[in-house]
Design a protein around this motif. Structure first.
Motif, PDB file in Angstrom:
ATOM      1  N   ALA A 136      -4.279   4.173   0.667  1.00 12.97           N
ATOM      2  CA  ALA A 136      -4.292   4.964   1.906  1.00 12.97           C
ATOM      3  C   ALA A 136      -5.255   6.136   1.716  1.00 12.97           C
ATOM      4  CB  ALA A 136      -2.893   5.447   2.240  1.00 12.97           C
ATOM      5  N   ASP A 137      -6.537   5.801   1.595  1.00 14.80           N
ATOM      6  CA  ASP A 137      -7.528   6.773   1.159  1.00 14.80           C
ATOM      7  C   ASP A 137      -8.077   7.646   2.277  1.00 14.80           C
ATOM      8  OD1 ASP A 137      -8.875   4.692   2.370  1.00 14.80           O
ATOM      9  OD2 ASP A 137     -10.006   4.104   0.592  1.00 14.80           O
ATOM     10  N   GLU A 138      -7.540   7.504   3.487  1.00 16.07           N
ATOM     11  CA  GLU A 138      -7.958   8.398   4.576  1.00 16.07           C
ATOM     12  C   GLU A 138      -6.841   9.333   5.008  1.00 16.07           C
ATOM     13  OE1 GLU A 138     -10.929   6.987   7.443  1.00 16.07           O
ATOM     14  OE2 GLU A 138     -10.248   4.975   6.911  1.00 16.07           O
ATOM     15  N   ASP A 139      -5.674   9.187   4.394  1.00 19.29           N
ATOM     16  CA  ASP A 139      -4.561  10.055   4.761  1.00 19.29           C
ATOM     17  C   ASP A 139      -4.873  11.488   4.318  1.00 19.29           C
ATOM     18  OD1 ASP A 139      -1.434   9.654   5.572  1.00 19.29           O
ATOM     19  OD2 ASP A 139      -1.738  11.371   4.243  1.00 19.29           O
ATOM     20  N   HIS A 140      -4.467  12.468   5.111  1.00 14.50           N
ATOM     21  CA  HIS A 140      -4.809  13.860   4.805  1.00 14.50           C
ATOM     22  C   HIS A 140      -3.587  14.726   4.538  1.00 14.50           C
ATOM     23  CE1 HIS A 140      -3.752  13.922   9.025  1.00 14.50           C
ATOM     24  NE2 HIS A 140      -3.755  15.227   9.034  1.00 14.50           N
ATOM     25  N   PHE A 161      -1.915  16.160   2.160  1.00 13.39           N
ATOM     26  CA  PHE A 161      -1.995  16.460   0.734  1.00 13.39           C
ATOM     27  C   PHE A 161      -0.663  16.954   0.186  1.00 13.39           C
ATOM     28  CE2 PHE A 161      -2.987  19.167  -2.930  1.00 13.39           C
ATOM     29  CZ  PHE A 161      -3.713  18.273  -3.699  1.00 13.39           C
ATOM     30  N   GLU A 162       0.083  17.728   0.981  1.00 12.56           N
ATOM     31  CA  GLU A 162       1.367  18.244   0.507  1.00 12.56           C
ATOM     32  C   GLU A 162       2.301  17.121   0.081  1.00 12.56           C
ATOM     33  OE1 GLU A 162       3.546  21.011   2.807  1.00 12.56           O
ATOM     34  OE2 GLU A 162       1.837  22.340   3.128  1.00 12.56           O
ATOM     35  N   GLU A 163       2.270  16.009   0.820  1.00 13.69           N
ATOM     36  CA  GLU A 163       3.188  14.908   0.533  1.00 13.69           C
ATOM     37  C   GLU A 163       2.874  14.211  -0.782  1.00 13.69           C
ATOM     38  OE1 GLU A 163       4.971  10.915   2.745  1.00 13.69           O
ATOM     39  OE2 GLU A 163       3.834  12.407   3.874  1.00 13.69           O
ATOM     40  N   ILE A 164       1.611  14.181  -1.177  1.00 19.41           N
ATOM     41  CA  ILE A 164       1.237  13.439  -2.383  1.00 19.41           C
ATOM     42  C   ILE A 164       1.132  14.332  -3.613  1.00 19.41           C
ATOM     43  CG2 ILE A 164      -0.079  11.824  -0.962  1.00 19.41           C
ATOM     44  CD1 ILE A 164      -2.614  13.071  -2.380  1.00 19.41           C
ATOM     45  N   SER A 165       1.226  15.651  -3.438  1.00 13.45           N
ATOM     46  CA  SER A 165       0.902  16.562  -4.527  1.00 13.45           C
ATOM     47  C   SER A 165       2.115  17.064  -5.294  1.00 13.45           C
ATOM     48  CB  SER A 165       0.131  17.776  -3.974  1.00 13.45           C
ATOM     49  OG  SER A 165       0.939  18.502  -3.064  1.00 13.45           O
ATOM     50  N   VAL A 166       3.276  16.478  -5.050  1.00 11.17           N
ATOM     51  CA  VAL A 166       4.510  16.905  -5.709  1.00 11.17           C
ATOM     52  C   VAL A 166       5.005  15.798  -6.633  1.00 11.17           C
ATOM     53  CG1 VAL A 166       6.918  17.563  -5.370  1.00 11.17           C
ATOM     54  CG2 VAL A 166       5.159  18.441  -3.831  1.00 11.17           C
ATOM     55  N   VAL A 167       5.360  16.181  -7.854  1.00  8.34           N
ATOM     56  CA  VAL A 167       5.917  15.242  -8.826  1.00  8.34           C
ATOM     57  C   VAL A 167       7.306  15.739  -9.211  1.00  8.34           C
ATOM     58  CG1 VAL A 167       5.676  14.262 -11.145  1.00  8.34           C
ATOM     59  CG2 VAL A 167       3.652  14.595  -9.702  1.00  8.34           C
ATOM     60  N   ASN A 168       8.307  14.872  -9.110  1.00  8.25           N
ATOM     61  CA  ASN A 168       9.682  15.221  -9.443  1.00  8.25           C
ATOM     62  C   ASN A 168      10.058  14.638 -10.801  1.00  8.25           C
ATOM     63  OD1 ASN A 168      10.155  16.599  -7.052  1.00  8.25           O
ATOM     64  ND2 ASN A 168      10.902  14.788  -5.984  1.00  8.25           N
ATOM     65  N   MET A 169      10.408  15.527 -11.727  1.00  9.81           N
ATOM     66  CA  MET A 169      10.790  15.111 -13.075  1.00  9.81           C
ATOM     67  C   MET A 169      12.250  15.492 -13.324  1.00  9.81           C
ATOM     68  SD  MET A 169       8.011  13.724 -14.247  1.00  9.81           S
ATOM     69  CE  MET A 169       8.161  13.667 -16.025  1.00  9.81           C
ATOM     70  N   GLY A 197       0.813  -1.204   0.000  1.00 12.80           N
ATOM     71  CA  GLY A 197       0.000   0.000   0.000  1.00 12.80           C
ATOM     72  C   GLY A 197       0.845   1.252   0.000  1.00 12.80           C
ATOM     73  N   GLN A 198       0.173   2.376  -0.244  1.00 11.51           N
ATOM     74  CA  GLN A 198       0.897   3.632  -0.353  1.00 11.51           C
ATOM     75  C   GLN A 198      -0.096   4.781  -0.381  1.00 11.51           C
ATOM     76  OE1 GLN A 198       4.133   4.169  -0.182  1.00 11.51           O
ATOM     77  NE2 GLN A 198       3.748   6.359  -0.387  1.00 11.51           N
ATOM     78  N   GLN A 199       0.382   5.969  -0.010  1.00  9.88           N
ATOM     79  CA  GLN A 199      -0.429   7.164  -0.152  1.00  9.88           C
ATOM     80  C   GLN A 199      -0.772   7.400  -1.622  1.00  9.88           C
ATOM     81  OE1 GLN A 199       2.451   9.606   2.072  1.00  9.88           O
ATOM     82  NE2 GLN A 199       0.725  10.295   3.295  1.00  9.88           N
ATOM     83  N   LEU A 200      -1.849   8.120  -1.870  1.00  9.89           N
ATOM     84  CA  LEU A 200      -2.407   8.244  -3.211  1.00  9.89           C
ATOM     85  C   LEU A 200      -1.722   9.371  -3.988  1.00  9.89           C
ATOM     86  CD1 LEU A 200      -6.145   7.949  -2.136  1.00  9.89           C
ATOM     87  CD2 LEU A 200      -4.532   6.122  -2.658  1.00  9.89           C
ATOM     88  N   HIS A 210      -8.897  17.653   4.715  1.00  7.53           N
ATOM     89  CA  HIS A 210      -9.726  16.553   4.234  1.00  7.53           C
ATOM     90  C   HIS A 210      -8.875  15.373   3.793  1.00  7.53           C
ATOM     91  CE1 HIS A 210     -13.164  19.281   4.297  1.00  7.53           C
ATOM     92  NE2 HIS A 210     -12.391  20.176   3.692  1.00  7.53           N
ATOM     93  N   ALA A 211      -9.472  14.202   3.797  1.00  7.69           N
ATOM     94  CA  ALA A 211      -8.781  13.023   3.288  1.00  7.69           C
ATOM     95  C   ALA A 211      -8.396  13.266   1.840  1.00  7.69           C
ATOM     96  CB  ALA A 211      -9.681  11.795   3.398  1.00  7.69           C
ATOM     97  N   ALA A 212      -7.112  13.082   1.530  1.00  2.65           N
ATOM     98  CA  ALA A 212      -6.615  13.416   0.196  1.00  2.65           C
ATOM     99  C   ALA A 212      -7.337  12.627  -0.888  1.00  2.65           C
ATOM    100  CB  ALA A 212      -5.112  13.164   0.127  1.00  2.65           C
ATOM    101  N   GLY A 213      -7.711  11.392  -0.571  1.00  6.41           N
ATOM    102  CA  GLY A 213      -8.351  10.554  -1.577  1.00  6.41           C
ATOM    103  C   GLY A 213      -9.718  11.047  -2.001  1.00  6.41           C
ATOM    104  N   SER A 214     -10.373  11.844  -1.166  1.00  9.75           N
ATOM    105  CA  SER A 214     -11.728  12.316  -1.489  1.00  9.75           C
ATOM    106  C   SER A 214     -11.729  13.622  -2.266  1.00  9.75           C
ATOM    107  CB  SER A 214     -12.538  12.479  -0.207  1.00  9.75           C
ATOM    108  OG  SER A 214     -11.978  13.499   0.605  1.00  9.75           O
ATOM    109  N   ILE A 215     -10.582  14.290  -2.344  1.00 16.11           N
ATOM    110  CA  ILE A 215     -10.485  15.546  -3.100  1.00 16.11           C
ATOM    111  C   ILE A 215     -10.619  15.228  -4.591  1.00 16.11           C
ATOM    112  CG2 ILE A 215      -8.991  17.514  -3.623  1.00 16.11           C
ATOM    113  CD1 ILE A 215      -7.687  16.986  -0.860  1.00 16.11           C
TER     114      ILE A 215
END
Length: 591
Positions: free
Chosen positions: A140-144, A146-154, A99-102, A173-178
């Motif tokens: 991990a659909d209840e994790d909140h 958002f900063e951790e999941i919203s960055v993409v490194n290219m 599993g993993q954050q979304l 809010h839970a990140a998965g519900s956004i």
């Protein structure tokens, strides 16, 4: 999926001890006595097979199967809900979960590496145990966070382009519900701009657009993307942010409420014991629960003096909280310690696959499983790898450094190279020069009869100025050498940047879509095939050794042969446990 021009991947394996992994992680994989007592099983393939073969469900499989099948309905690819429910309800089926954050657009490489791990181990265990082992990705659909999941490194030629999706209210809010909204379009454009034109770019963009369609939740988008990539390998999904799931696992939540003090004390004692030898991954708090508040979002349920409170101002007695659990179980959310127990309450789960951090916090949890009347699952290390692009692979072979050397700072690597290939004795010569200046100054102070302290100080000051000039001269010489070796120095920088971007392992930093765009939509399938090939080759080598040993011993008496074969087989099994099936080493995958 569109296949790349067929090219054989080459794989090397490195010991984790050569890389920046924690001592707890390395000791767990090695089976060190100090760590194994904190887990339910040793990290061996035979122990994993035993955990799979001996797994017994705690409750009605059909109800769980129906819930998980319905959870997967939005992500099913080529399989019906009834078919999946039938597979999960069968008494011969077990699951192996990761599993993993979304993370948006699938996140860094280790997200797909976790998925590859679950699929590969499920295949191996299905073959070796006779069970049907289904790979599951726990969302991990209840994790909140958002900063951790919203960055993409290219990756870019001179560094990393970090692309972030801003969201003012997302932390509540839970990140998965956004949901994917208008703000996502600018982010999407920046990501696509960073994807260089290749034969695979158009197909990748179509896949990402289909998954991250406007109005879709990030949970659905993330799962759809992974489903498109891995559902043909049997991957399914699970998560806890669902009224059906919460209702089914409410007994777990009830125990977390009823036995809150006992659970806290047990976690604290186990964590303290672990901390005598290793680091403590997760801080123990006074409860395992969060509460979903309409205004504040996900807030911690704090327990003390027989009452439960939230920072948003709510307060409950234990009895009132249990009534809320009966009425609205979906308002309750697990923390990091309760999540594995909820996961195992809804799935027929024999093993969990995690990285070093997850393996560390599972070490804090063994006695908590006992409080919930459950067996701790087998905890397996995920596939860990660095992907080596062809030019970088050539530089690696030409330069005088091993892979693990590139953990060091670029400046240190550069200096080492220039000293070695410019003039290996340059520093020694300049050090000798400066010592001679100091010695000559001291001699002349004596020979000239320079007794006045002020004059001696001035003489030594002149000597120091001279040695500073020597340092400047040495730097100029190094720069001259650097200019001559500029091509190689640039290659060192490219390799360092490719393997340890931002001074971290590549798998933790670089978005996996970068490699899909460059090397094909089927890159993860090809890596899975390479792992299968390595396993087959290992089995063939073991069979060859087995036949050779038997031929060598065929003239011995039968009783002696029996003892000899038993001892040899035990040794083979030990080696097999280390080299077969489980991921006990870091891989270099040459693309």
């Amino acid at each position: 999926m569109t296949s790349t021009t067929e090219k054989t991947l080459r794989a090397e394996q490195l010991e984790f001890s050569e890389l920046p992994f924690t001592r707890l992680f390395r000791d767990y994989l090695a089976g060190t006595d100090a760590i194994t007592e904190f887990y339910g099983h040793p990290h061996t393939y035979s122990a994993l097979k035993k955990a799979v073969c001996s797994f017994e469900p705690h409750s009605d499989r059909r109800e769980k199967a129906r819930i998980i099948a319905e959870f997967n309905e939005p992500f099913l690819q080529g399989q019906t809900l009834d078919q999946l429910a039938g597979i999960l309800a069968h008494e011969n089926t077990v699951t192996i979960t990761t599993g993993q954050q979304l993370s948006i657009f699938g996140g860094p490489l280790y997200t797909v590496f976790k998925t590859v791990s679950a699929i590969h181990l499920a295949r191996s265990l299905t073959r070796d145990t006779g069970k049907r082992v289904v790979p599951v990705f726990w969302l991990a659909d209840e994790d909140h966070d958002f900063e951790e999941i919203s960055v993409v490194n290219m990756p870019e030629p001179d560094g990393i382009r970090q692309i972030a999706l801003p969201c003012a209210n997302c932390a509540r809010h839970a990140a998965g519900s956004i949901r994917v909204d208008q703000a996502f379009e600018q982010f999407r454009s920046e990501i696509y701009e960073s994807l260089k034109p290749t034969d695979f770019r158009e197909q990748l963009v179509v896949m990402l657009d289909e998954a991250y369609a406007p109005g879709r939740s990030y949970r659905e988008a993330f799962a759809l993307l992974l489903s498109k990539l891995f559902s043909h390998h049997g991957l399914i999904f699970a998560g806890s942010n669902s009224p059906m799931v919460k209702k089914h696992v409410s007994e777990c939540i009830r125990i977390a409420i009823d036995r809150v003090d006992e659970i806290r004390d047990t976690l604290a004692k186990q964590s303290e014991r672990l901390g005598r030898h290793y680091h403590q991954q997760v801080q123990v708090t006074d409860s395992l629960l969060f509460w979903h508040d309409e205004e504040q979002g996900r807030v911690r349920l704090q327990h003390g003096d027989g009452h439960w409170k939230t920072d948003s101002g709510l307060s409950f007695s234990t009895g009132e909280l249990l009534e809320k659990l009966d009425e609205t179980p979906e308002r309750f959310s697990p923390n990091v310690f309760l999540r594995p127990l909820i996961q195992d309450a809804i799935l027929p789960n024999a093993a969990y696959i995690g990285g070093p951090a997850e393996i560390a916090y599972y070490g804090q949890m063994k006695p908590v499983y006992e409080l919930f009347d459950r067996d701790m699952p087998f905890v397996a290390a995920r596939f860990s790898a660095t992907l080596v692009e062809p030019p970088v692979g050539r530089f690696l072979e030409e330069l005088p450094f091993d892979f693990s050397d590139y953990i060091k700072r670029f400046e240190d690597l550069e200096q080492h190279y220039l000293r070695k290939f410019g003039n290996p004795e340059l520093d020694n010569h300049f050090d000798s020069w400066k010592r001679q200046v100091d010695e000559l100054t001291n001699q002349m102070i004596v020979l000239t009869g320079m007794e006045e302290p002020g004059l001696q100080k001035h003489a030594r000051s002149l000597s120091r100025e001279y040695t500073k000039s020597l340092d400047k001269l040495r730097k100029k010489m190094v720069n001259t050498i650097r200019q001559k070796e500029e091509v190689q120095v640039n290659r060192i920088h490219k390799v360092k940047h490719a393997f340890f971007p931002n001074n971290r392992l590549q798998e933790r930093e670089i978005a996996h879509i970068y490699f899909m765009n460059k090397f094909g939509m089927d890159i993860w399938d090809r890596i899975l095939n390479k792992l299968e090939e390595l396993e087959r080759n290992y089995d063939q080598d073991q069979d060859h050794d087995h036949d050779y040993d038997r031929d060598q011993g065929q003239n011995k008496n039968r009783d002696h042969d029996h003892d000899y074969d038993h001892d040899r087989d035990q040794g083979q099994n030990k080696n097999r446990d280390h080299d077969h099936g489980l991921f006990n080493r870091h891989f270099l995958i040459h693309l």
